[in-house]
Design an enzyme around this catalytic site. Structure first.
Site, PDB file in Angstrom:
ATOM      1  N   LYS A  46     -37.920 -19.264   3.792  1.00 28.28           N
ATOM      2  CA  LYS A  46     -37.855 -18.116   4.706  1.00 28.28           C
ATOM      3  C   LYS A  46     -39.167 -17.337   4.675  1.00 28.28           C
ATOM      4  O   LYS A  46     -39.694 -16.933   5.713  1.00 28.28           O
ATOM      5  CB  LYS A  46     -36.660 -17.217   4.336  1.00 28.28           C
ATOM      6  CG  LYS A  46     -35.326 -17.845   4.726  1.00 28.28           C
ATOM      7  CD  LYS A  46     -34.099 -17.139   4.165  1.00 28.28           C
ATOM      8  CE  LYS A  46     -32.843 -17.964   4.528  1.00 28.28           C
ATOM      9  NZ  LYS A  46     -31.591 -17.414   4.015  1.00 28.28           N
TER      10      LYS A  46
ATOM     11  N   GLN B 224     -29.748 -12.730   0.161  1.00 26.28           N
ATOM     12  CA  GLN B 224     -29.425 -14.154   0.021  1.00 26.28           C
ATOM     13  C   GLN B 224     -28.088 -14.333  -0.706  1.00 26.28           C
ATOM     14  O   GLN B 224     -27.869 -13.751  -1.769  1.00 26.28           O
ATOM     15  CB  GLN B 224     -30.570 -14.867  -0.734  1.00 26.28           C
ATOM     16  CG  GLN B 224     -30.419 -16.369  -0.812  1.00 26.28           C
ATOM     17  CD  GLN B 224     -30.507 -17.058   0.549  1.00 26.28           C
ATOM     18  OE1 GLN B 224     -31.175 -16.585   1.469  1.00 26.28           O
ATOM     19  NE2 GLN B 224     -29.836 -18.175   0.701  1.00 26.28           N
TER      20      GLN B 224
ATOM     21  N   ASP C 144     -28.884 -11.448   9.714  1.00 27.31           N
ATOM     22  CA  ASP C 144     -27.959 -12.554   9.480  1.00 27.31           C
ATOM     23  C   ASP C 144     -26.806 -12.542  10.488  1.00 27.31           C
ATOM     24  O   ASP C 144     -26.065 -13.523  10.600  1.00 27.31           O
ATOM     25  CB  ASP C 144     -27.345 -12.437   8.075  1.00 27.31           C
ATOM     26  CG  ASP C 144     -28.060 -13.309   7.052  1.00 27.31           C
ATOM     27  OD1 ASP C 144     -28.483 -14.416   7.419  1.00 27.31           O
ATOM     28  OD2 ASP C 144     -28.160 -12.867   5.898  1.00 27.31           O
TER      29      ASP C 144
HETATM   30  N1  GUN Z   1     -26.849 -18.502   1.882  1.00 26.89           N
HETATM   31  C1  GUN Z   1     -26.658 -19.671   2.532  1.00 26.89           C
HETATM   32  N2  GUN Z   1     -26.858 -19.526   3.863  1.00 26.89           N
HETATM   33  C2  GUN Z   1     -27.178 -18.222   4.048  1.00 26.89           C
HETATM   34  C3  GUN Z   1     -27.499 -17.445   5.203  1.00 26.89           C
HETATM   35  O1  GUN Z   1     -27.514 -17.932   6.346  1.00 26.89           O
HETATM   36  N3  GUN Z   1     -27.771 -16.137   4.981  1.00 26.89           N
HETATM   37  C4  GUN Z   1     -27.741 -15.578   3.736  1.00 26.89           C
HETATM   38  N4  GUN Z   1     -28.026 -14.272   3.635  1.00 26.89           N
HETATM   39  N5  GUN Z   1     -27.438 -16.256   2.649  1.00 26.89           N
HETATM   40  C5  GUN Z   1     -27.167 -17.578   2.805  1.00 26.89           C
END
Ligand code: GUN
Length: 284
Positions: free
Chosen positions: A53, A97, A120
């Site tokens: 990311k 996350q 998100d």
């Molecule tokens: N963990 C796995 N996929 C995601 C996601 O799309 N967003 C977040 N914040 N955590 C994750």
């Protein structure tokens, strides 16, 4: 003969377009687009996702701020951080996350992210907007899948779509997006009876189960479009999806590979959502 839905190629084109948008935004408003990524603990898979990311932010010109907190971080400490970020004018998007360590109540943490910074698309406000067909921030993975279907000219209206998995992150928003796109949608989960029969009805099958190679050729209709959200390791430690790609591919009209399918698009949609959050922030 199946066609591969190439998430890598699509991502790189979309990231180039997003980078132009970020540049235009910086010129117009004389400020950066800022994304905060918060990680708690040392989950190895999360560490890879977070790294990717941050790399994507660099690629498109978004300024990233990364907070890596220790496993033993207390609820109150994490909540204080999110409360500060919520009112920080340099921050357009906040991503916590998941999963968080077990002693932390994730729901109470996520609730502190204002809907306009919820890149998100997890907040009640953004999920509510999605259900009502209103404009809001949409969860990255399902939003990326819709972009892939559109890009490859795959019709959804009137098609039978089956989503396997009912998570808040993928399954539920995916079902809602497909419904909004006029598909006839079935959501399957661990308690579904006759999963195979349900899957065999699918013109579009989305696998978001989290089990390696779970979808086999006897579960796929000839000519189906198969979208694999899984990211697992097989018995030899090799990366694989929820779909047994080698066995299923010849039954498909289109299929996404793992890696190189849905994964890169998810991160690209995070960049897209962050730019959208920044642009929306200028409207108020
Ligand atoms: N963990 C796995 N996929 C995601 C996601 O799309 N967003 C977040 N914040 N955590 C994750």
């Amino acid at each position: 003969m199946y066609k591969l839905i190439d998430g890598k190629v699509m991502s790189s084109t979309m990231r180039w377009i997003i980078a132009q948008g970020v540049n235009g935004y910086k010129d117009k408003y004389k400020r950066d687009v800022g994304l905060v990524v918060v990680m708690v603990g040392d989950n190895p898979a999360s560490a890879i996702y977070v790294r990717n990311k941050i790399k994507a932010c660099e690629e498109v010109g978004i300024k990233s701020y990364s907070y890596h907190l220790p496993e033993e971080t207390e609820q109150a400490q994490l909540e204080n951080l999110i409360n500060d970020l919520a009112v920080d004018n340099n921050v357009d998007g906040i991503l916590v996350q998941l999963p968080l360590p077990k002693h932390i109540d994730a729901e109470n943490v996520l609730k502190l992210i204002p809907a306009k910074k919820d890149v998100d698309g997890f907040s009640s406000e953004n999920v509510g907007k999605l259900c009502l067909g209103e404009e809001g921030i949409v969860a990255c993975t399902p939003n990326g899948i819709m972009k892939m279907l559109e890009h490859y000219g795959i019709e959804t209206a009137g098609k039978r779509a089956v989503v396997v998995g009912r998570s808040n992150i993928v399954g539920k928003p995916m079902a809602m997006l497909l419904l909004n796109a006029d598909a006839t949608v079935t959501v399957c989960h661990s308690k579904t009876k006759n999963l195979k029969e349900e899957c065999l009805n699918a013109d579009i099958l989305v696998a978001a189960i989290g089990k390696p190679k779970y979808i086999t050729e006897d579960m796929v209709k000839q000519g189906a479009v198969v979208i694999d959200v899984g990211m697992n390791r097989d018995e030899n430690g090799k990366l694989c999806g929820d779909v047994d790609f080698e066995k299923v591919k010849d039954k498909c009209s289109y299929i996404t590979p793992v890696p190189g399918g849905v994964g890169p698009m998810t991160i690209t949609m995070l960049m897209y959502n962050t730019l959208q959050a920044a642009v929306n922030g200028e409207k108020f």
